[in-house]
Design a protein around this motif. Structure first.
Motif, mmCIF file in Angstrom:
data_model
loop_
_atom_site.group_PDB
_atom_site.id
_atom_site.type_symbol
_atom_site.label_atom_id
_atom_site.label_comp_id
_atom_site.label_asym_id
_atom_site.label_seq_id
_atom_site.Cartn_x
_atom_site.Cartn_y
_atom_site.Cartn_z
ATOM 1 N N ALA A 217 0.829 -1.210 0.000
ATOM 2 C CA ALA A 217 0.000 0.000 0.000
ATOM 3 C C ALA A 217 0.864 1.260 0.000
ATOM 4 O O ALA A 217 0.595 2.222 -0.742
ATOM 5 C CB ALA A 217 -0.925 -0.004 1.216
ATOM 6 N N PHE B 127 2.714 1.540 -3.525
ATOM 7 C CA PHE B 127 1.862 1.718 -4.701
ATOM 8 C C PHE B 127 1.123 3.055 -4.665
ATOM 9 O O PHE B 127 1.078 3.771 -5.667
ATOM 10 C CB PHE B 127 0.856 0.573 -4.793
ATOM 11 N N PHE B 128 0.550 3.394 -3.522
ATOM 12 C CA PHE B 128 -0.265 4.602 -3.453
ATOM 13 C C PHE B 128 0.563 5.859 -3.208
ATOM 14 O O PHE B 128 0.228 6.942 -3.697
ATOM 15 C CB PHE B 128 -1.325 4.468 -2.355
ATOM 16 N N VAL C 173 -0.392 8.036 2.394
ATOM 17 C CA VAL C 173 -0.378 6.620 2.798
ATOM 18 C C VAL C 173 1.055 6.166 3.045
ATOM 19 O O VAL C 173 1.370 5.533 4.051
ATOM 20 C CB VAL C 173 -1.056 5.747 1.718
ATOM 21 N N ASP C 174 1.933 6.520 2.136
ATOM 22 C CA ASP C 174 3.349 6.162 2.287
ATOM 23 C C ASP C 174 3.957 6.863 3.491
ATOM 24 O O ASP C 174 4.755 6.268 4.219
ATOM 25 C CB ASP C 174 4.095 6.548 1.005
ATOM 26 N N ARG D 243 -7.488 -0.114 -9.745
ATOM 27 C CA ARG D 243 -6.365 -0.143 -8.808
ATOM 28 C C ARG D 243 -6.223 -1.523 -8.177
ATOM 29 O O ARG D 243 -5.113 -2.004 -7.954
ATOM 30 C CB ARG D 243 -6.566 0.915 -7.719
ATOM 31 N N ARG D 244 -7.358 -2.123 -7.868
ATOM 32 C CA ARG D 244 -7.312 -3.461 -7.278
ATOM 33 C C ARG D 244 -6.686 -4.460 -8.242
ATOM 34 O O ARG D 244 -5.865 -5.303 -7.848
ATOM 35 C CB ARG D 244 -8.724 -3.906 -6.905
ATOM 36 N N LEU E 69 -2.936 -3.911 -8.392
ATOM 37 C CA LEU E 69 -2.248 -4.420 -7.207
ATOM 38 C C LEU E 69 -2.165 -5.941 -7.227
ATOM 39 O O LEU E 69 -1.091 -6.525 -7.022
ATOM 40 C CB LEU E 69 -2.968 -3.958 -5.939
#
Length: 289
Positions: free
Chosen positions: A109, A112-113, A117-118, A192-193, A196
């Motif tokens: 997560a 990727f995002f 979030v990171d 996005r799903r 991933l």
């Protein structure tokens, strides 16, 4: 698998690991064949006149006790070793699974995002990695006397271990998320799903498998160290660290009781470490020197 078995050292290491796993799984069968159990006291196998030392040579090794007996109590060493292997492997594998699941999910997560979030997950990783985890483990386990020690060890080891997996996954996910195949899938309308699960996650299988293989021996050694200090697995449940701790007062009079669990611990940790290197080389031949 062909590359892994192509090297004699890797094949030997894999055979040792498989043998240890089989011995741990078949511990009840092994002790049944030996006619003993890890908690049975054999008073006839020790000599009270010598302070409880095992009768016979090499720590009481005989046709009845294949690896000798424990000084003082006379408990069978083989039974305690194979059940100790069961406990060590169970705790280390479950803790590895927990750390891999958490680390992969959060690291994926974050990488990727990106963005906030990171930032949040990254700061959480930094916090846990800078924390004196061993001291906290000792304090937490000591402060929870009524909790199942094996479950608590799995949770604590997995919780403090996931940031190392997450840091690796985060870096790999950041590179993969900017790859051309991900951009092409995004242009074709992938969600996005889907990006991933179908594009990024399968390409993380190799690094995650390597870090999982390398984590198992670390958790085995940590569990043994905590049990050696008396805050790991509770007696009468056998543990290699617990056996080594109880053998310390007897090491001069009965060195075999000290050497046998120590040798099993050393061989297990070494085998998993070598296997981790072999898996890394098999998945990425460019890493060979």
């Amino acid at each position: 698998m062909r590359r892994l078995l192509g090297q004699p050292s890797s094949a030997l290491t894999l055979a040792v690991v498989c043998l240890l796993v089989v011995a741990a799984i078949a511990a009840p069968l092994i002790t049944w064949l030996a006619g003993t159990s890890p908690t049975t006291f054999h008073s006839d196998a020790v000599d009270p006149a010598l302070g409880g030392l095992p009768r016979g040579v090499a720590g009481g090794i005989s046709a009845r006790h294949w690896l000798g007996v424990e000084p003082g109590s006379g408990r069978d060493v083989l039974a305690r070793v194979v059940y100790g292997a069961r406990i060590s492997l169970l705790i280390s594998v479950l803790a590895t699974g927990l750390s891999v699941v958490l680390g992969t999910a959060l690291g994926l997560a974050a990488g990727f995002f990106g963005g906030w979030v990171d930032a949040v997950i990254g700061r959480l990783m930094d916090l846990l990695m800078s924390f004196p985890s061993l001291i906290f483990m000792i304090a937490l386990i000591s402060a929870a006397p009524g909790v199942d020690r094996q479950l608590l060890l799995v949770v604590v080891l997995g919780f403090f271990g996931w940031p190392y997996v997450g840091r690796l996954v985060r870096g790999q996910a950041m590179v993969l998320a900017r790859g051309e195949f991900v951009a092409a899938a995004r242009v074709l309308g992938a969600s996005r799903r889907a990006l991933l699960v179908r594009e990024v996650l399968p390409n993380l299988t190799g690094p995650v498998l390597v870090v999982a293989t390398m984590s198992i021996p670390n958790y085995i050694a940590t569990e043994a160290g905590l049990s050696f200090l008396g805050i790991g697995v509770r007696p009468p449940t056998p543990s290699w660290g617990q056996m080594i701790a109880s053998a310390v007062p007897w090491y001069a009079a009965d060195p075999m009781y000290f050497l046998i669990p120590g040798a099993f611990l050393f061989v297990t940790v070494l085998a998993f470490n070598v296997l981790g290197d072999a898996v890394r080389d098999a998945l990425d031949p460019r890493s060979r020197r």
